[in-house]
Design a protein around this motif. Structure first.
Motif, PDB file in Angstrom:
ATOM      1  N   HIS A  52       4.650  32.160 -56.766  1.00 51.72           N
ATOM      2  CA  HIS A  52       4.201  33.536 -57.101  1.00 51.72           C
ATOM      3  C   HIS A  52       4.538  34.519 -55.744  1.00 51.72           C
ATOM      4  CE1 HIS A  52       1.512  35.123 -59.844  1.00 51.72           C
ATOM      5  NE2 HIS A  52       1.211  36.347 -59.247  1.00 51.72           N
ATOM      6  N   ALA A  53       4.699  33.834 -54.635  1.00 56.09           N
ATOM      7  CA  ALA A  53       5.310  34.765 -53.363  1.00 56.09           C
ATOM      8  C   ALA A  53       5.874  33.790 -52.717  1.00 56.09           C
ATOM      9  CB  ALA A  53       4.066  35.138 -52.721  1.00 56.09           C
ATOM     10  N   VAL A  54       6.838  34.176 -51.853  1.00 55.99           N
ATOM     11  CA  VAL A  54       7.703  33.411 -51.009  1.00 55.99           C
ATOM     12  C   VAL A  54       7.504  34.034 -49.407  1.00 55.99           C
ATOM     13  CG1 VAL A  54       9.864  32.336 -50.188  1.00 55.99           C
ATOM     14  CG2 VAL A  54       8.943  32.480 -52.632  1.00 55.99           C
ATOM     15  N   ALA A  55       7.615  33.242 -48.313  1.00 59.58           N
ATOM     16  CA  ALA A  55       7.906  33.605 -46.960  1.00 59.58           C
ATOM     17  C   ALA A  55       8.936  32.990 -46.647  1.00 59.58           C
ATOM     18  CB  ALA A  55       6.702  33.662 -46.101  1.00 59.58           C
ATOM     19  N   GLU A  56      10.246  33.565 -46.048  1.00 55.64           N
ATOM     20  CA  GLU A  56      11.289  32.769 -45.677  1.00 55.64           C
ATOM     21  C   GLU A  56      11.295  32.885 -43.968  1.00 55.64           C
ATOM     22  OE1 GLU A  56      14.189  33.568 -49.391  1.00 55.64           O
ATOM     23  OE2 GLU A  56      14.881  34.344 -47.649  1.00 55.64           O
ATOM     24  N   CYS A  57      11.260  31.787 -43.347  1.00 56.05           N
ATOM     25  CA  CYS A  57      11.057  31.600 -42.127  1.00 56.05           C
ATOM     26  C   CYS A  57      12.143  30.991 -41.275  1.00 56.05           C
ATOM     27  CB  CYS A  57       9.846  30.885 -41.843  1.00 56.05           C
ATOM     28  SG  CYS A  57       8.177  31.365 -42.496  1.00 56.05           S
ATOM     29  N   LYS A  58      12.464  31.453 -40.042  1.00 54.06           N
ATOM     30  CA  LYS A  58      13.341  30.931 -39.092  1.00 54.06           C
ATOM     31  C   LYS A  58      12.267  30.380 -38.016  1.00 54.06           C
ATOM     32  CE  LYS A  58      17.330  33.568 -39.603  1.00 54.06           C
ATOM     33  NZ  LYS A  58      18.212  32.669 -40.140  1.00 54.06           N
ATOM     34  N   VAL A  59      12.772  28.769 -37.661  1.00 52.80           N
ATOM     35  CA  VAL A  59      11.752  28.217 -36.638  1.00 52.80           C
ATOM     36  C   VAL A  59      12.064  28.785 -35.393  1.00 52.80           C
ATOM     37  CG1 VAL A  59      11.471  25.868 -35.518  1.00 52.80           C
ATOM     38  CG2 VAL A  59      12.022  26.164 -38.063  1.00 52.80           C
TER      39      VAL A  59
ATOM     40  N   TYR B 146      10.263  38.334 -47.245  1.00 47.86           N
ATOM     41  CA  TYR B 146       9.048  37.767 -48.010  1.00 47.86           C
ATOM     42  C   TYR B 146       9.123  38.692 -49.131  1.00 47.86           C
ATOM     43  CZ  TYR B 146       6.381  41.876 -46.323  1.00 47.86           C
ATOM     44  OH  TYR B 146       6.162  43.048 -46.231  1.00 47.86           O
ATOM     45  N   TYR B 147       8.598  38.042 -50.354  1.00 48.78           N
ATOM     46  CA  TYR B 147       8.517  38.650 -51.619  1.00 48.78           C
ATOM     47  C   TYR B 147       7.468  38.181 -52.594  1.00 48.78           C
ATOM     48  CZ  TYR B 147      12.224  35.111 -51.713  1.00 48.78           C
ATOM     49  OH  TYR B 147      12.923  34.102 -51.685  1.00 48.78           O
ATOM     50  N   TYR B 148       6.902  38.931 -53.607  1.00 50.58           N
ATOM     51  CA  TYR B 148       5.914  38.394 -54.322  1.00 50.58           C
ATOM     52  C   TYR B 148       5.883  39.248 -55.850  1.00 50.58           C
ATOM     53  CZ  TYR B 148       4.704  42.858 -51.962  1.00 50.58           C
ATOM     54  OH  TYR B 148       4.963  44.100 -51.505  1.00 50.58           O
TER      55      TYR B 148
ATOM     56  N   GLU C 197       0.870  43.684 -50.586  1.00 49.26           N
ATOM     57  CA  GLU C 197       0.370  43.992 -48.912  1.00 49.26           C
ATOM     58  C   GLU C 197      -0.853  44.280 -48.861  1.00 49.26           C
ATOM     59  OE1 GLU C 197       3.983  45.557 -46.891  1.00 49.26           O
ATOM     60  OE2 GLU C 197       5.165  44.439 -48.457  1.00 49.26           O
ATOM     61  N   GLY C 198      -1.713  44.439 -49.818  1.00 45.12           N
ATOM     62  CA  GLY C 198      -3.228  44.754 -50.167  1.00 45.12           C
ATOM     63  C   GLY C 198      -3.983  43.509 -50.459  1.00 45.12           C
ATOM     64  N   ARG C 199      -5.312  43.710 -50.501  1.00 45.31           N
ATOM     65  CA  ARG C 199      -6.023  42.539 -50.983  1.00 45.31           C
ATOM     66  C   ARG C 199      -5.567  42.047 -52.287  1.00 45.31           C
ATOM     67  NH1 ARG C 199     -10.422  45.620 -48.796  1.00 45.31           N
ATOM     68  NH2 ARG C 199     -10.712  46.498 -51.083  1.00 45.31           N
ATOM     69  N   PRO C 200      -5.530  40.865 -52.781  1.00 46.16           N
ATOM     70  CA  PRO C 200      -5.126  40.547 -53.965  1.00 46.16           C
ATOM     71  C   PRO C 200      -6.228  40.882 -55.025  1.00 46.16           C
ATOM     72  CG  PRO C 200      -5.400  38.397 -52.679  1.00 46.16           C
ATOM     73  CD  PRO C 200      -5.619  39.819 -51.777  1.00 46.16           C
ATOM     74  N   ASP C 201      -5.913  41.083 -56.213  1.00 49.30           N
ATOM     75  CA  ASP C 201      -6.828  41.299 -57.119  1.00 49.30           C
ATOM     76  C   ASP C 201      -7.161  39.708 -57.910  1.00 49.30           C
ATOM     77  OD1 ASP C 201      -8.447  41.299 -59.643  1.00 49.30           O
ATOM     78  OD2 ASP C 201      -6.991  42.908 -60.690  1.00 49.30           O
ATOM     79  N   VAL C 202      -8.280  39.060 -57.325  1.00 51.41           N
ATOM     80  CA  VAL C 202      -8.410  37.854 -57.656  1.00 51.41           C
ATOM     81  C   VAL C 202      -8.988  37.318 -59.107  1.00 51.41           C
ATOM     82  CG1 VAL C 202      -8.768  36.894 -55.174  1.00 51.41           C
ATOM     83  CG2 VAL C 202     -10.711  37.787 -56.504  1.00 51.41           C
TER      84      VAL C 202
END
Ligand SMILES: Cc1cc2nc3c(=O)[nH]c(=O)nc-3n(C[C@H](O)[C@H](O)[C@H](O)COP(=O)(O)O)c2cc1C
Length: 178
Positions: free
Chosen positions: A112-119, A138-140, A146-151
């Protein structure tokens, strides 16, 4: 003392992916948290014996994949079988990988979302290491953003312990049952 950390549960469950030399790692991780807003950084506590840990060390890159509750069985599978023992682990999970946008680590199509990272750093911290990553992309999919998710629309995947998961409506059942 063995399971003392369950006092901190339930915790969200994610999947960490990495790749090096044509090998792919994907493992479930609940011990994940942001450490910095700007620069964007997060940390994952990963045991050095994990197959995925070795690939992260060698490539210097990884991705954190966010899944919804409906994927609990697939995510549980990725957290109960090791790439050291099962070379076809990802195929057998039933999930599908695609290339990352900004790192060599692959990411899951179903995420549903991804954060791509470098160590940025790897810090020993007992029987797990703190793998500190700088988020380079990152993408979603809505309703995450980037706000509160609608749970009421996003059913978070939350680890209760063992094979049990719950979600934002509070249901808990075993990934092992029918
Ligand atoms: C819900 C869940 C959460 C987990 N969280 C972590 C974690 O935060 N850190 C860790 O090192 N292992 C964690 N694990 C265990 C690894 O996912 C598991 O050992 C996995 O088989 C490692 O795969 P690999 O050896 O292919 O990398 C978790 C397992 C489950 C089921």
């Amino acid at each position: 003392m063995k399971r003392w950390y369950y006092i901190l549960y339930p915790m969200r469950a994610y999947v960490v992916t990495s790749s090096h030399g044509g090998k792919i790692g994907a493992m479930t991780a609940a011990w994940v948290m942001p450490t910095s807003i700007d620069p964007p950084m997060l940390v994952v506590a990963i045991a050095p014996r994990r197959y995925t840990y070795t690939l992260i060390r060698m490539s210097g890159e990884f991705a954190v994949n966010v899944f919804e509750y409906k994927y609990m069985r697939e995510v549980y599978y990725l957290g109960s079988v090791s790439g050291w023992d099962e070379p076809k682990k990802v195929e057998k999970s039933g999930l599908h990988l695609k290339p990352g946008r900004s790192v060599g680590a692959p990411v899951f199509e179903e995420a549903h979302a991804v954060a791509e990272c470098k160590v940025e750093n790897i810090v020993p911290a007992g029987d797990h290491d703190l793998v500190v990553g700088r988020v380079v992309d990152y993408y979603y999919k809505p309703p995450l953003g980037e706000g509160r998710p609608d749970v009421s629309r996003f059913k978070a995947l939350i680890h209760v312990g063992g094979s049990h998961f719950t979600t934002t409506i509070g249901e808990s059942r075993s990934a092992r049952s029918g």
